[in-house]
Design an enzyme around this catalytic site. Structure first.
Site, PDB file in Angstrom:
ATOM      1  N   GLY A  46       0.804  -1.203   0.000  1.00  0.00           N
ATOM      2  CA  GLY A  46       0.000   0.000   0.000  1.00  0.00           C
ATOM      3  C   GLY A  46       0.838   1.253   0.000  1.00  0.00           C
ATOM      4  N   ASP A  47       0.164   2.361  -0.246  1.00  0.00           N
ATOM      5  CA  ASP A  47       0.818   3.654  -0.198  1.00  0.00           C
ATOM      6  C   ASP A  47      -0.214   4.703   0.178  1.00  0.00           C
ATOM      7  OD1 ASP A  47       3.490   4.914  -0.719  1.00  0.00           O
ATOM      8  OD2 ASP A  47       2.233   6.230  -1.931  1.00  0.00           O
ATOM      9  N   THR A  48       0.223   5.696   0.936  1.00  0.00           N
ATOM     10  CA  THR A  48      -0.654   6.782   1.355  1.00  0.00           C
ATOM     11  C   THR A  48      -0.101   8.096   0.830  1.00  0.00           C
ATOM     12  OG1 THR A  48      -1.309   5.549   3.319  1.00  0.00           O
ATOM     13  CG2 THR A  48      -1.687   7.925   3.349  1.00  0.00           C
TER      14      THR A  48
END
Length: 168
Positions: A46-48
């Protein structure tokens, strides 16, 4: 369900020229999943991304960057985009995106100084961590609190269930 391993993905996280925040978050999650790919198991990555309009804010690695981010976000709304990608052993990828609107109160110079002094901002997208002191500086959120923390739990659960994982 417990992960068999946790491995950081060593990839170039530079946004492409003209890349929109939503597209960037999705691409980063996919590329991280590919970079950590295994033939014998699923990989969840994931990435934010913190976005002010079309602008992607950096991960704050120094005080000056953290201060610039906080000054920009002070008294205004921004979006936090948290993308996840699940790569199966056969190479197929499923993905989800959580989008949350966050509104900071107007921050005084003293509040920014105190937050910088906490060190909590280090390595955080947009220069803040909602799961700590910064939560007291946020007047409202609309969307996923866990997505702002960095892993949107609702979307992750739905993604894993859709992939056939037994989730209660």
């Amino acid at each position: 369900m417990t992960p068999a391993a946790i491995a950081p993905a060593d990839i170039d996280e530079t946004p492409h020229k003209g890349e929109l925040p939503r597209d960037y978050a999705r691409r980063m999650a996919r590329e991280k999943a590919e970079a950590a790919a295994r033939d014998d198991g699923h990989v969840l990555a994931g990435d934010t991304v913190v976005a002010a309009g079309r602008r992607i804010l950096p991960k704050a690695e120094d005080e000056a960057t953290a201060r610039q981010c906080l000054e920009l976000l002070s008294g205004r709304r921004h979006r936090v985009l948290s993308a996840i990608a699940l790569r199966a052993p056969d190479g197929t990828i499923r993905e989800r995106l959580s989008e949350t609107v966050v509104i900071f109160k107007r921050l005084s110079a003293q509040e920014i100084d105190a937050y910088i002094a906490s060190g909590e901002w280090h390595g955080k997208a947009g220069g803040y961590a909602i799961q700590g002191i910064a939560e007291g500086l946020i007047s409202r959120i609309q969307g996923s609190h866990s997505g702002v923390v960095g892993l949107p739990l609702y979307e992750t659960r739905a993604l894993l269930k859709a992939a056939g994982f037994a989730i209660a």
